[in-house]
Design a protein around this motif. Structure first.
Motif, PDB file in Angstrom:
ATOM      1  N   GLY A 125       3.534  -1.373  -4.715  1.00 14.72           N
ATOM      2  CA  GLY A 125       4.125  -2.607  -5.494  1.00 14.72           C
ATOM      3  C   GLY A 125       5.970  -3.218  -5.459  1.00 14.72           C
ATOM      4  O   GLY A 125       6.004  -2.025  -5.773  1.00 14.72           O
ATOM      5  N   HIS A 126       6.352  -4.304  -5.818  1.00 17.99           N
ATOM      6  CA  HIS A 126       7.575  -4.552  -5.992  1.00 17.99           C
ATOM      7  C   HIS A 126       7.659  -4.798  -7.294  1.00 17.99           C
ATOM      8  O   HIS A 126       8.608  -5.946  -7.477  1.00 17.99           O
ATOM      9  CB  HIS A 126       7.872  -5.661  -4.669  1.00 17.99           C
ATOM     10  N   ASN A 127       6.872  -4.819  -8.103  1.00 14.05           N
ATOM     11  CA  ASN A 127       6.662  -5.946  -9.251  1.00 14.05           C
ATOM     12  C   ASN A 127       6.216  -4.929 -10.393  1.00 14.05           C
ATOM     13  O   ASN A 127       4.933  -4.603 -10.476  1.00 14.05           O
ATOM     14  CB  ASN A 127       5.815  -7.225  -9.182  1.00 14.05           C
ATOM     15  N   LEU A 128       6.669  -4.996 -11.748  1.00 16.27           N
ATOM     16  CA  LEU A 128       5.753  -4.367 -12.587  1.00 16.27           C
ATOM     17  C   LEU A 128       3.730  -4.900 -12.745  1.00 16.27           C
ATOM     18  O   LEU A 128       3.229  -3.840 -12.800  1.00 16.27           O
ATOM     19  CB  LEU A 128       6.155  -4.541 -14.100  1.00 16.27           C
ATOM     20  N   LEU A 129       4.373  -6.001 -12.534  1.00 14.40           N
ATOM     21  CA  LEU A 129       2.504  -6.605 -12.795  1.00 14.40           C
ATOM     22  C   LEU A 129       1.882  -5.569 -10.874  1.00 14.40           C
ATOM     23  O   LEU A 129       0.675  -5.273 -11.848  1.00 14.40           O
ATOM     24  CB  LEU A 129       3.046  -8.315 -12.745  1.00 14.40           C
ATOM     25  N   SER A 130       2.207  -5.392 -10.326  1.00 14.19           N
ATOM     26  CA  SER A 130       1.380  -5.272  -9.061  1.00 14.19           C
ATOM     27  C   SER A 130       1.027  -3.911  -9.517  1.00 14.19           C
ATOM     28  O   SER A 130       0.329  -3.745  -8.753  1.00 14.19           O
ATOM     29  CB  SER A 130       1.867  -5.847  -8.142  1.00 14.19           C
ATOM     30  N   LEU A 131       1.794  -3.722  -9.770  1.00 10.79           N
ATOM     31  CA  LEU A 131       1.802  -1.550  -9.616  1.00 10.79           C
ATOM     32  C   LEU A 131       0.615  -1.510 -10.784  1.00 10.79           C
ATOM     33  O   LEU A 131      -0.228  -1.109 -10.609  1.00 10.79           O
ATOM     34  CB  LEU A 131       3.106  -1.247 -10.414  1.00 10.79           C
ATOM     35  N   TYR A 132       1.046  -2.208 -12.312  1.00  9.09           N
ATOM     36  CA  TYR A 132      -0.312  -2.190 -12.816  1.00  9.09           C
ATOM     37  C   TYR A 132      -1.695  -2.023 -12.642  1.00  9.09           C
ATOM     38  O   TYR A 132      -2.257  -1.949 -12.515  1.00  9.09           O
ATOM     39  CB  TYR A 132       0.373  -3.047 -14.754  1.00  9.09           C
ATOM     40  N   PHE A 212       6.872   4.855 -22.727  1.00 10.86           N
ATOM     41  CA  PHE A 212       6.019   4.751 -22.743  1.00 10.86           C
ATOM     42  C   PHE A 212       5.216   4.325 -21.485  1.00 10.86           C
ATOM     43  O   PHE A 212       4.635   5.316 -20.950  1.00 10.86           O
ATOM     44  CB  PHE A 212       5.859   3.505 -23.275  1.00 10.86           C
ATOM     45  N   ILE A 213       6.643   4.412 -20.291  1.00  8.67           N
ATOM     46  CA  ILE A 213       5.906   4.353 -19.588  1.00  8.67           C
ATOM     47  C   ILE A 213       6.040   5.898 -18.312  1.00  8.67           C
ATOM     48  O   ILE A 213       4.897   6.195 -18.126  1.00  8.67           O
ATOM     49  CB  ILE A 213       7.132   3.877 -18.213  1.00  8.67           C
ATOM     50  N   VAL A 214       7.050   6.824 -18.783  1.00  8.71           N
ATOM     51  CA  VAL A 214       7.116   8.363 -18.479  1.00  8.71           C
ATOM     52  C   VAL A 214       5.397   8.826 -19.880  1.00  8.71           C
ATOM     53  O   VAL A 214       4.598   9.123 -18.520  1.00  8.71           O
ATOM     54  CB  VAL A 214       8.411   8.990 -18.993  1.00  8.71           C
ATOM     55  N   MET A 260       8.091   2.781  -9.873  1.00 11.89           N
ATOM     56  CA  MET A 260       8.613   2.631 -11.929  1.00 11.89           C
ATOM     57  C   MET A 260      10.172   3.289 -11.892  1.00 11.89           C
ATOM     58  O   MET A 260      10.743   2.663 -12.320  1.00 11.89           O
ATOM     59  CB  MET A 260       7.111   3.085 -11.940  1.00 11.89           C
ATOM     60  N   LEU A 261       9.980   4.264 -11.502  1.00 14.81           N
ATOM     61  CA  LEU A 261      11.751   5.279 -12.304  1.00 14.81           C
ATOM     62  C   LEU A 261      12.520   4.923 -11.659  1.00 14.81           C
ATOM     63  O   LEU A 261      13.439   4.835 -11.788  1.00 14.81           O
ATOM     64  CB  LEU A 261      10.876   6.460 -12.332  1.00 14.81           C
ATOM     65  N   VAL A 262      12.350   4.790  -9.675  1.00 14.77           N
ATOM     66  CA  VAL A 262      14.097   4.973  -8.738  1.00 14.77           C
ATOM     67  C   VAL A 262      14.267   3.766  -9.331  1.00 14.77           C
ATOM     68  O   VAL A 262      15.397   3.582  -9.260  1.00 14.77           O
ATOM     69  CB  VAL A 262      13.358   6.530  -8.151  1.00 14.77           C
ATOM     70  N   GLU A 263      13.150   2.380  -8.489  1.00 13.05           N
ATOM     71  CA  GLU A 263      13.288   1.508  -7.756  1.00 13.05           C
ATOM     72  C   GLU A 263      13.382   0.754  -9.203  1.00 13.05           C
ATOM     73  O   GLU A 263      14.243  -0.411  -9.341  1.00 13.05           O
ATOM     74  CB  GLU A 263      12.236   0.688  -6.944  1.00 13.05           C
TER      75      GLU A 263
END
Lengths: 479, 201
Positions: A125-132, A212-214, A260-263
Motif C-alpha cells: 500500500g502506498h496510499n491511505l486508501l489502499s492501506l485501508y 486515531f491512527i495509532v 503508515m507511521l514511518v513512510e
C-alpha cells in the motif's frame, strides 16, 4: 493518467492470486467431499506460483503504479514472500485438523487466499486508501474464518467480538485518515509526508489524526490497552485460524505500521514515539505477567503474542534504519516461531480433543522425543534463549533502542523478558519431566512431519546463522 | 442574494439533521427511531446537494433510505423489542458517562478550535461549470485514478458473499424441496392409475 498493460507488471503476483483464487472457488463447486484434496492442492499451487512471481518480478528500484497507490519495493517483496511461505505451512498443518472435524471445505482455503491477497495489498500500500482497503480485505476474511466452525459457541462468540471491535478500530482508522485528507488534500503517503514536513511540528490537527491512527494500529496488532479481543479470539477460533492470525497476519501488521507511521507520518516521529513507548511498556508488562496465570496453551500463546508485539513496536519506535530492520527481523522470526508453536498444538489434536491445555504437553518427550525437541527449540526461541533465533531478534531490537539512548526502555524490556521466560520454560519442564496424561500415539501425516520439522530446525538454523536474514531486512529498507 | 439562500438552506438542513439525529437516540419507540434516521439521511442528502455532489446525494437516498433503512425497518418491526430493559442502568452509568462525554467534548473543542481547522485555512472550491456532469466526473475518476481501489472493493464484496454463504448455508436432510426439472418431466402413467371397479348397486 491512462496506462498501458506493461505498467501493471509489478502487480502481477496480486493479479495472479486474485484470478487463481476465483478459479479455486469455482473448481471447488464441482467437487464432492472425497475430492476436497484437489482444492487443497490447487490452493497450495496458487500460493507457490504467487511466491515465484513475487520473486521473479522483483526489481531493486521501487516502482509505483496505479496512480501512486501501489508500490513494489524490496521490503514488499521480502514480506510477501514470507507471507506466502508461512500460509503454505499453515494450510499443511490445518489439513488433518479440518478433516477430522468436518471443516475441510473449499471456503476455508478460498478465504485464506483472500486474506493473503489482503496482506499483499497492505504490504504494497502506498496510499491511505489502499492501506485501508487491504486491511479490510484481510479483516473480513479473518472474521469469517474465525466463525468457520459454526457449531462451536465459543468460535461464534470470538468471531462476534473480533468483528465488532475490528469494525470499531476500522472506524477510528478512517476518522484519522479523513482528518489527514482534509488537512493535506492528498491520500498519497509521499505527498502526506511532504505536507507534514512543510507544516513543521506542533500541528495539532495532524497530532489529532495521529492519535486515531495509532489507536487503530494498536487495536489491529493487539497492543495493550487495545488487546482485549486477542486472547478470546486466539482461544475461541479453530486452531488453524489461530495460527493464521498469529503468524502471517503479524507480518502484514508490521508492514501496515511501517507504511503508515514511518513512510506517511514520518515527520511526526517525535509524537508517535511517545505514544508507542506507552504501548510497548504496557504490552510487555501485561503480556508477560498475565501469560503466567494461563492454563490454556492457546491463551498463553495469545498473551505471549501481546508481549512480542511490544518488542515489535520497540524496534520501530527507535526511528532509525537499524531499528526498523531489527523490528522486521523480529516480526519474520516471530511469525515462523509462532507457526511452529501452533503447529505442535495442531499435531497433538485429535477427534474431539483440542490439545489446547497446557497439561496436554505433559510428557510429550515420552510420546514423541523428536517433536518434544522441536517444541523445545520453539519455546526457547520465544523466550530468547541462545542459540535459537529468538535471542538474536531480541538482541537486535534492544541494540537499536540503546543506540537512540533509551536505556531505561531496554532495561524494562529485558526485565519483562526474564519474567516471560518462566512460562516458556514451564512448558518445556512439562514436556520433559512430567508424566503424560494420555499415552495415545500422535496422528501425524508425513507432510506435517516434514514441514513441522523444517519449521523447528529453521528456528535453530536462523539462530546459528542470523546474518543472512538480518542483511536481507536491512537491505530492504530505504528509510 | 443567492449566497444567502444557500446559507439559509444550509442552516435549515443542518438544524433538521442534528435534531433528527438526536431524536434517533432519544425516542422510546424503535420504529420512530428508524424513521428519524431516515429523516437524518434525507437532510444529509440535501446538504450534499448544496455541495454540488448531486450523484452522491441521489445514491444516498436510493441506497440508504430506499433499501438499507427499509430493510432495517422490517427487522425492527418484526422483532418485538421491549423498551423498558433497554433503559435499565441509565441513571447508574450517567455520572461516569457524563464525565467522559464532557472531557471528550472539551478536548475536541480545543483541537477543532485551533488554527489548523479555521475555515480560512482552506480556499473555497470554485463552483462547477453549468453543464458539468457529476456522474461522469465520478466515473472517470473511479476508472482511472482510483481503479486499483475500485478493484479491491470488488474483491471485498466477493469475500462478503463467500463468507455469508459459507457461514449460513448448510444441507438439511429433512428439508423438503421441489425439483422443477423432475416436475415438468412427469408423465401421466407415473401419477395416474386407472382402476376398473365393479359398479356398486
Amino acid at each position: 493518467m491512462y496506462s498501458t498493460a506493461l505498467e501493471y507488471l509489478p502487480a502481477i503476483p496480486e493479479l495472479f492470486l486474485l484470478s487463481a483464487l476465483c478459479c479455486v472457488l469455482v473448481v471447488d463447486l464441482f467437487l464432492n467431499e472425497r475430492q476436497r484434496d484437489v482444492t487443497f492442492l490447487l490452493s497450495q499451487l496458487s500460493l507457490l506460483v504467487t511466491l515465484v512471481l513475487v520473486v521473479v518480478f522483483h526489481s531493486d528500484s521501487p516502482r509505483v503504479i496505479f496512480a501512486n497507490s501501489f508500490v513494489a519495493d524490496t521490503m514488499a517483496t521480502v514480506l510477501k514472500a514470507f507471507i506466502c511461505l508461512i500460509v503454505l505451512g499453515v494450510f499443511v498443518y490445518s489439513r488433518r485438523y479440518l478433516i477430522v472435524r468436518g471443516l475441510y471445505r473449499g471456503e476455508f482455503f478460498v478465504l485464506g487466499l483472500f486474506g493473503v491477497l489482503g496482506m499483499m495489498i497492505l504490504v504494497s500500500g502506498h496510499n491511505l486508501l489502499s492501506l485501508y482497503l487491504g486491511l479490510e480485505l484481510l479483516s473480513l476474511s479473518l472474521y469469517a474464518m474465525v466463525a468457520f466452525d459454526r457449531d462451536s459457541a465459543r468460535a461464534s462468540e470470538a468471531a462476534m467480538k473480533y468483528f465488532v471491535l475490528g469494525a470499531l478500530a476500522s472506524g477510528i482508522l478512517l476518522y484519522g485518515i479523513s482528518i489527514l485528507y482534509g488537512m493535506s488534500g492528498t491520500l498519497d503517503l509521499i505527498g502526506l509526508s511532504e505536507y507534514l514536513r512543510r507544516e513543521g511540528t506542533g500541528n495539532i490537527g495532524a497530532v489529532l489524526a495521529l492519535v486515531f491512527i495509532v489507536v487503530a494500529l494498536a487495536f489491529k496488532l493487539g497492543a495493550v490497552p487495545f488487546h482485549m479481543w486477542l486472547p478470546d479470539v486466539y482461544h475461541g477460533s479453530p486452531t488453524p485460524v489461530t495460527v493464521y492470525i498469529a503468524s502471517a497476519s503479524k507480518i502484514a501488521g508490521f508492514a501496515f505500521v511501517m507504511r503508515m507511521l514511518v513512510e506517511g507520518l514520518g515527520p511526526l516521529h517525535n509524537d508517535w514515539q511517545d505514544m508507542l513507548i506507552i504501548l510497548v511498556v504496557l504490552s510487555l508488562a501485561i503480556g508477560n505477567l498475565v501469560a503466567i496465570a494461563q492454563t490454556n496453551l492457546k491463551r498463553m500463546l495469545a498473551y505471549s503474542t501481546i508481549a512480542h508485539i511490544g518488542f515489535l513496536l520497540l524496534g520501530i519506535l527507535a526511528g532509525t534504519r537499524q531499528g526498523y530492520s531489527a523490528s522486521m527481523f523480529y516480526t519474520i522470526v516471530y511469525a515462523i516461531t509462532s507457526l511452529g508453536a501452533f503447529g505442535v498444538v495442531l499435531l497433538l489434536s485429535r477427534v474431539g480433543f483440542e490439545a489446547d491445555r497446557l497439561d496436554d504437553l505433559k510428557g510429550l518427550n515420552d510420546r514423541s522425543p523428536w517433536f518434544a525437541f522441536i517444541m523445545l527449540i520453539i519455546m526457547f526461541s520465544m523466550a530468547g534463549v541462545p542459540p535459537t533465533v529468538g535471542f538474536f531478534a531480541k538482541f537486535y531490537v534492544l541494540r537499536a533502542v540503546i543506540d537512540v539512548d533509551l536505556w531505561w526502555l531496554a532495561v524494562v524490556a529485558v526485565a519483562f523478558s526474564v519474567i516471560g521466560a518462566f512460562y516458556y520454560l514451564r512448558a518445556v519442564k512439562m514436556m520433559y519431566f512430567d508424566n503424560p496424561l494420555d499415552r495415545s500415539a500422535l496422528e501425524e501425516t508425513s507432510g506435517m512431519r516434514i514441514i513441522l520439522s523444517t519449521n523447528g530446525l529453521a528456528v535453530l538454523a536462523l539462530g546459528i546463522y542470523p546474518t543472512a536474514l538480518l542483511t536481507l531486512c536491512t537491505r530492504s529498507l530505504m528509510w | 442574494m443567492i449566497l444567502d439562500i444557500y446559507l439559509v438552506l444550509f442552516w435549515l438542513f443542518s438544524a433538521v439533521a442534528v435534531f433528527a439525529a438526536l431524536r434517533v437516540i432519544t425516542v422510546r419507540n424503535p420504529v420512530h427511531a428508524v424513521l428519524f434516521l431516515v429523516l437524518t439521511f434525507f437532510t444529509c442528502a440535501a446538504l450534499w446537494m448544496l455541495l454540488e455532489a448531486e450523484f452522491l446525494a441521489i445514491v444516498l437516498v436510493l441506497v440508504y433510505v430506499g433499501a438499507v433503512m427499509v430493510l432495517f425497518l422490517f427487522v425492527v418491526m418484526m422483532l418485538d423489542i421491549n423498551v423498558a430493559p433497554v433503559r435499565e442502568g441509565f441513571i447508574q452509568y450517567l455520572p461516569l458517562a457524563a464525565t467522559v462525554a464532557v472531557i471528550v467534548v472539551v478536548e475536541m473543542a480545543l483541537v477543532v478550535g485551533s488554527k489548523t481547522f479555521r475555515p480560512n485555512q482552506m480556499a473555497a472550491p470554485a463552483p462547477a461549470a453549468a453543464g458539468a456532469s457529476n456522474t461522469e466526473e465520478l466515473g472517470v475518476l473511479l476508472y482511472t485514478k482510483y481503479l486499483y481501489h475500485f478493484e479491491i472493493a470488488a474483491a471485498i464484496l466477493l469475500v462478503a458473499i463467500i463468507a455469508a454463504i459459507a457461514l449460513t448455508m448448510r444441507k438439511r436432510p429433512q428439508t423438503k424441496y421441489q425439483n422443477p426439472a423432475q416436475q415438468v418431466q412427469v408423465r401421466k402413467q407415473d401419477r395416474l392409475k386407472i382402476i376398473k371397479m365393479e359398479p356398486e348397486k
